[in-house]
Design a protein around this motif. Sequence first.
Motif, PDB file in Angstrom:
ATOM      1  N   ALA A 180      70.926 110.283  41.441  1.00  0.00           N
ATOM      2  CA  ALA A 180      70.776 111.729  41.611  1.00  0.00           C
ATOM      3  C   ALA A 180      69.598 112.254  40.795  1.00  0.00           C
ATOM      4  O   ALA A 180      68.799 113.065  41.293  1.00  0.00           O
ATOM      5  CB  ALA A 180      72.066 112.438  41.210  1.00  0.00           C
ATOM      6  N   ILE A 181      69.464 111.802  39.562  1.00  0.00           N
ATOM      7  CA  ILE A 181      68.359 112.240  38.713  1.00  0.00           C
ATOM      8  C   ILE A 181      67.028 111.783  39.299  1.00  0.00           C
ATOM      9  O   ILE A 181      66.052 112.541  39.325  1.00  0.00           O
ATOM     10  CB  ILE A 181      68.547 111.731  37.268  1.00  0.00           C
ATOM     11  N   THR A 182      66.973 110.561  39.788  1.00  0.00           N
ATOM     12  CA  THR A 182      65.749 110.048  40.399  1.00  0.00           C
ATOM     13  C   THR A 182      65.389 110.854  41.645  1.00  0.00           C
ATOM     14  O   THR A 182      64.217 111.185  41.874  1.00  0.00           O
ATOM     15  CB  THR A 182      65.912 108.564  40.756  1.00  0.00           C
ATOM     16  N   GLY A 183      66.377 111.202  42.457  1.00  0.00           N
ATOM     17  CA  GLY A 183      66.133 111.998  43.652  1.00  0.00           C
ATOM     18  C   GLY A 183      65.622 113.396  43.327  1.00  0.00           C
ATOM     19  O   GLY A 183      64.679 113.880  43.953  1.00  0.00           O
ATOM     20  N   PHE A 203      61.948 114.900  44.222  1.00  0.00           N
ATOM     21  CA  PHE A 203      61.811 116.165  44.931  1.00  0.00           C
ATOM     22  C   PHE A 203      60.916 117.128  44.170  1.00  0.00           C
ATOM     23  O   PHE A 203      60.031 117.758  44.753  1.00  0.00           O
ATOM     24  CB  PHE A 203      63.193 116.781  45.159  1.00  0.00           C
ATOM     25  N   LEU A 204      61.132 117.251  42.868  1.00  0.00           N
ATOM     26  CA  LEU A 204      60.316 118.146  42.065  1.00  0.00           C
ATOM     27  C   LEU A 204      58.859 117.676  42.002  1.00  0.00           C
ATOM     28  O   LEU A 204      57.947 118.501  41.929  1.00  0.00           O
ATOM     29  CB  LEU A 204      60.892 118.270  40.651  1.00  0.00           C
TER      30      LEU A 204
END
Length: 60
Positions: free
Chosen positions: A47-50, A54-55
Amino acid sequence: MSAVLLLGLLIWFLLHIRYLRWSLFLLCGTFGFLLAESAAAPVVQTAITGVAAFLGQLQV
């Protein structure tokens, strides 16, 4: 830039302005350590990588 570095700077800043108390800091740190050792760690990392990807794609 590493998420660990950014979160560390945020925690330092909150401690510096006395918004975050040491007891909450220790509680959150312990929770994070235990979460990293659990079966949920790969899901959290994904989730953090995604979110970071995205950012990174956003154009300002």
